[in-house]
Design an enzyme around this catalytic site. Structure first.
Site, mmCIF file in Angstrom:
data_model
loop_
_atom_site.group_PDB
_atom_site.id
_atom_site.type_symbol
_atom_site.label_atom_id
_atom_site.label_comp_id
_atom_site.label_asym_id
_atom_site.label_seq_id
_atom_site.Cartn_x
_atom_site.Cartn_y
_atom_site.Cartn_z
ATOM 1 N N HIS A 120 0.914 -1.387 0.135
ATOM 2 C CA HIS A 120 -0.098 -0.010 -0.125
ATOM 3 C C HIS A 120 0.925 1.328 -0.037
ATOM 4 O O HIS A 120 1.885 1.174 0.417
ATOM 5 C CB HIS A 120 -1.064 0.298 1.231
ATOM 6 C CG HIS A 120 -0.336 -0.182 2.424
ATOM 7 N ND1 HIS A 120 -1.003 -0.590 3.535
ATOM 8 C CD2 HIS A 120 0.824 0.051 2.935
ATOM 9 C CE1 HIS A 120 -0.271 -0.752 4.585
ATOM 10 N NE2 HIS A 120 1.059 -0.186 4.410
ATOM 11 N N ASN A 121 0.455 2.308 -0.826
ATOM 12 C CA ASN A 121 0.979 3.585 -0.735
ATOM 13 C C ASN A 121 2.264 3.744 -1.577
ATOM 14 O O ASN A 121 3.120 4.541 -1.327
ATOM 15 C CB ASN A 121 0.841 4.164 0.442
ATOM 16 C CG ASN A 121 -0.411 4.628 1.052
ATOM 17 O OD1 ASN A 121 -0.921 3.760 1.791
ATOM 18 N ND2 ASN A 121 -0.975 5.831 0.552
#
Length: 362
Positions: free
Chosen positions: A244-245
């Site tokens: 994620h991210n």
């Protein structure tokens, strides 16, 4: 994509014009197929990527070759170009790939509300589109593809069988995604409390920009907040985990079995070798090359090559590697030297004790 079944008869001059090449030899040679140097049949075009392929080319029956400079000992016609591999790929795509047949939209498509499908789409049976999904022009979705709510697919995007695109994901134009890949799966985020793991809702999304290709069984996790981003032109090999991210810059290459932990940013033109691992919240500069099986645990400035775990400058890694086979020998040498030092110190103490003056009797 498959090669054309109907045999092509392309004059070598036409191929040379297409790739801006210079013909060395018989320009009227007719090309009927493409193949590697070792597999080429009469009539095929092949390319020579370097000197190590020249020997194989001498015994090849290929009709012509793409080369960087003329090879006198090869009798076949040659087309001189700056980059034979790149020129060969363009020739295959232009002259020898089977044209894509537009299938239209299958009757058994599962389609949510407020969906939009652009012109000339090819949607095979057993595809599922969620609510408010937008599919661009000339998109191809093979059987088993699932597109979640509020997702967008750009023009000319191609999703092979059993690709999953979770809700709120955005794919640009000319994106290719191979079978088994999951885009927008939940990021791995938990808050520990009294020995338990409380799931942190992953409410962000994923953005895949234009001309990205994702291999088979790749996972691209959605952001906790904001977006996980793979930027234009990046190519991802099979079995890669992108957490994620993460942000991956333009025109980067990530090879098979790489793992990139959360909130890490890769710059432009980064190359990551197979089975490398990159820790979370790391910043990788532009044009960094990370060797296979490296472990990156700290920020890396741009324009460098690193190897090893933990990753270090490649030249330093090579020096360290040369010492590894000698470690048992060096260990024994150190033990021998320590023993000799101890003996010398003991002898020195004995000598000093003998030289001490005796106290005079009064």
């Amino acid at each position: 994509m498959p090669l054309r079944r109907d045999v092509q008869h392309i004059p070598l001059q036409e191929i040379a014009r297409f790739v801006d090449g210079r013909i060395h030899g018989a320009g009227e040679t007719i090309i009927t197929g493409v193949a590697s140097v070792t597999d080429a049949a009469p009539g095929d075009l092949a390319f020579i990527a370097g000197e190590r392929f020249t020997a194989a080319a001498r015994s090849s029956v290929a009709a012509a070759f793409l080369v960087t400079q003329p090879v006198d000992e090869i009798r076949a016609a040659q087309v001189v170009v700056d980059n034979p591999g790149y020129a060969f790929a363009r020739v295959v795509e232009r002259f020898f790939l089977a044209p894509h047949a537009r299938r239209g939209v299958a009757e058994n498509l599962v389609r949510g509300s407020d969906t939009s499908i652009g012109p000339d789409a090819s949607i095979w049976p057993h595809v599922t589109l969620g609510d408010r999904v937008t599919v661009g022009a000339r998109v191809t979705l093979y059987p088993g593809v699932f597109i979640g709510d509020d997702s967008i697919l750009g023009d000319d995007t191609l999703l092979y069988p059993n690709v999953t695109v979770r809700e709120g994901s955005v794919l640009g134009s000319r994106v290719i995604v191979h079978s088994g890949t999951v885009i927008g799966s939940d990021g791995f985020g938990y808050a520990q409390h009294r020995g338990r793991h409380q799931k942190i809702p992953q409410v962000g999304g994923v953005v895949i920009e234009d001309d990205v290709e994702l291999g088979a069984n790749v996972t691209v996790d959605r952001a906790t907040f904001g977006q996980t981003v793979i930027k234009r032109g990046t190519k991802i090999d099979n079995l890669v985990q992108i957490a994620h991210n993460v942000v991956i810059g333009e025109d980067s290459i990530v090879v098979a079995q790489v793992g990139i932990a959360g909130s890490t940013t890769l710059g432009r033109y980064v190359m990551v070798g197979g089975q490398a691992g990159i820790a979370d919240h790391v910043q990788i500069g532009d044009r960094v090359m990370i060797a296979a099986r490296s472990g990156v645990t700290r920020n890396l400035e741009g324009n460098q090559i690193v190897s090893g775990a933990p990753a270090m400058p490649h030249e330093q890694f090579l020096r360290a590697q040369t010492l590894l086979p000698r470690l048992p020998e060096l260990r024994q040498q150190v033990r021998t030297l320590l023993h000799r030092v101890a003996e010398l110190e003991s002898a020195l103490r004995g000598l000093q004790n003998r030289k001490k003056p005796r106290a005079r009797k009064k």
